[in-house]
Design an enzyme around this catalytic site. Structure first.
Site, short mmCIF file in Angstrom:
data_model
loop_
_atom_site.label_atom_id
_atom_site.label_comp_id
_atom_site.label_asym_id
_atom_site.label_seq_id
_atom_site.Cartn_x
_atom_site.Cartn_y
_atom_site.Cartn_z
N GLU A 219 7.30 71.24 -22.34
CA GLU A 219 7.49 72.68 -22.12
C GLU A 219 8.98 72.88 -21.87
O GLU A 219 9.49 72.62 -20.77
CB GLU A 219 6.66 73.14 -20.92
CG GLU A 219 5.16 73.02 -21.13
CD GLU A 219 4.64 73.86 -22.27
OE1 GLU A 219 5.33 74.85 -22.66
OE2 GLU A 219 3.56 73.56 -22.79
N CYS A 253 12.39 80.08 -17.99
CA CYS A 253 12.56 79.54 -19.35
C CYS A 253 12.18 80.55 -20.44
O CYS A 253 12.63 80.41 -21.57
CB CYS A 253 11.75 78.26 -19.52
SG CYS A 253 9.98 78.46 -19.20
#
Length: 523
Positions: A219, A253
């Protein structure tokens, strides 16, 4: 700042050995064990909730509201969701759309745990991004070692305490540390490595994992674009994208890395940004109790260097304070995709705006800057959003909003290309740590039907096999439809099913139907 006691490097293989051996006792495969561990983790989090809220305040300056919203409450609800649905997730699945012959073998998918796994967390959401994957690992029946981020010191300490006090210590271990300790972990053989963090470190982990053919879930981040068309609502776009940058001081993110704005709507959008700033932070960012700080000096200096190197014009913000790691949300109008604020992921409260002449130009720039970002944020009409999605790629997308898709705990979340591989959240968390094992059972009574598979092979056997196995297309050579299920059924007695082959098909069909419904007939 509080200190973190690192795990001695020589103890890292011991932690791996412990969870590896525990997995091979097969105890963690039992649903009762998994559910009990999830229940204990839930209450461990609840008991330490005040400490977790304080830890994130110390590490990142997060308000209690933000920490509960995005960290503690998130994981608690995720645990309850998993407990509620685990039996259904773990249940065997029947194979779909198989032939009559294959149906006799009861083909199915069994959900097996992958084994002993390594979970490496991140600092920006230290609880959610560390314990969230752990929920999936426990639910799947895996054992695990977690390595919290050493940058979020206080959160790492509380998570270690929770796991030690709540969970089976032979099944779930914590390793604290930095590069040496992580390197020692990567030297161990795992059944899966789950990593959340930067693309550069993700490459290192992937390379190391490849040496032992270890699968990875990555991720990562990305230079996520927001695209505002001339038909967008400037007020909504300004409020929603500003919210996405104020959250965790932009250390998210999936927050937008830059905004592409149609020149026609640019003045209205900038005006609405100013209005939103005054509403969200009426006394300024420095006085806002719910605005945090950059995680550490290294990251603060990186952001300052990006801002100092831009050739753009600062429109809003720009204040910084190195001693307190304060970094004001800063809007900068740039003139090129090559500007320092677009070349790298900022992972901070920088808001570069690049005016464009058209939607097509915006899409071209987005695909050039980063063809596979983690998030994409179109603002405009339904048709414009559909066009943007059809011409771009991204891990996920939120239409007319800032990363809302990433705020739904049950919605599958993951990257694509450079922004990562694999996905989790909700059922996907269970799937991420699960091997889908194909199983068949060949009954003795079907031996007569299997005779054609044994040598010697003849043309008669091949013809018989074709009649039993081959599916028929419902289209001709030009793609025109030729029929469907009814067409096939009517054709059972025709030339295509004539002779011995047709009889075998009918025999197989009767046998399979009898096997499938025997319980119903008996009862």
């Amino acid at each position: 700042m509080a200190s973190l006691t690192y795990t001695p490097v020589e103890n890292v293989p011991i932690a791996h050995h412990t969870v590896y051996n525990k997995f091979h006792t097969n105890e963690t495969r039992k649903l009762q064990f998994r559910i009990r561990q999830l229940q204990k983790l839930y209450w461990g989090l609840k008991d330490e909730e005040p400490a977790l809220l304080e830890a994130c305040k110390l590490d990142l300056g997060k308000s209690a509201f933000e920490t509960y919203l995005t960290e503690v409450g998130w994981v608690l609800n995720d645990i309850l969701f998993m407990i509620k649905n685990l039996k259904r997730f773990a249940k065997d699945e029947k194979a779909e759309d198989t032939s009559l012959m294959n149906m006799a073998m009861s083909p199915k998918i069994r959900k097996d745990p992958l084994g002993a796994v390594l979970i490496i967390g991140a600092y920006n959401f230290p609880i959610q991004l560390t314990l969230g994957p752990l929920v999936g690992a426990i639910a799947a029946g895996c054992t695990a070692v977690i390595k919290p981020s050493e940058n979020a010191v206080n959160a790492a300490k509380i998570m270690e305490k929770i796991i030690k006090n709540s969970l089976d210590q032979n099944a779930y271990q914590v390793v604290q540390g930095g590069v040496p300790e992580t390197t020692a972990l990567l030297d161990c053989k795992w059944d899966l490595i789950f990593y959340t963090g930067s693309a550069n470190v993700g490459k290192i982990i992937s390379k190391k994992a490849a040496e032992t053919l270890t699968p990875v879930v990555l991720e990562l981040g990305g230079k996520n674009p927001a695209i505002i068309t001339k038909n967008a609502d400037p007020r909504l776009a300004a409020r929603r994208l500003l919210w996405a940058k104020l959250m965790n001081v932009g250390q998210v993110c999936v927050s937008q890395n830059y905004i592409l704005v149609d020149k026609e709507i640019l003045p209205a959008f900038l005006k609405q940004l100013e209005v939103a700033f005054k509403e969200f932070q009426p006394k300024g960012a420095e006085s806002a109790e719910d605005y945090g700080k950059v995680i550490n000096e290294r990251q603060w200096l990186r952001l300052k260097q990006m801002l100092d190197s831009t050739s753009g014009k600062i429109l809003i913000g720009g204040k910084t304070n190195q001693s307190t790691l304060f970094f004001e949300p800063t809007v900068v109008q740039v003139s090129s995709p090559d500007d320092s604020l677009l070349k790298d992921e900022s992972f901070g409260p920088l808001i570069p705006i690049l005016p464009v002449n058209s939607l097509d130009e915006a899409v071209r720039i987005a695909n050039k800057v980063d063809p596979t970002p983690l998030g994409l944020y179109p603002f405009g009409t339904k048709a414009e959003a559909a066009k943007i999605l059809s011409m771009t790629r991204s891990g996920g997308a939120s239409i007319n909003d800032g990363f809302f898709h990433a705020s739904i705990p049950t919605l599958e979340f993951g990257g694509v290309g450079d922004s990562g591989q694999g996905a989790y959240r909700g059922k996907a968390s269970f799937d991420a740590f699960t091997h889908r094992r194909a199983i068949t059972t060949t009954p003795s009574w079907v031996e007569g039907l299997l005779a054609i598979r044994y040598p010697p092979y003849t043309n008669a056997k091949l013809k018989q096999f074709r009649s039993m196995n081959d599916s028929k297309p419902n289209f001709d050579r030009n793609g025109r439809p030729t029929g469907g299920l009814v067409w096939w059924v009517l054709g059972l007695g025709s030339k295509s099913a004539a002779g011995a082959g047709g009889r075998w098909v009918l025999v197989a069909a009767i046998a399979v139907l009898a096997a499938r419904y025997k319980d119903l007939i008996v009862n």
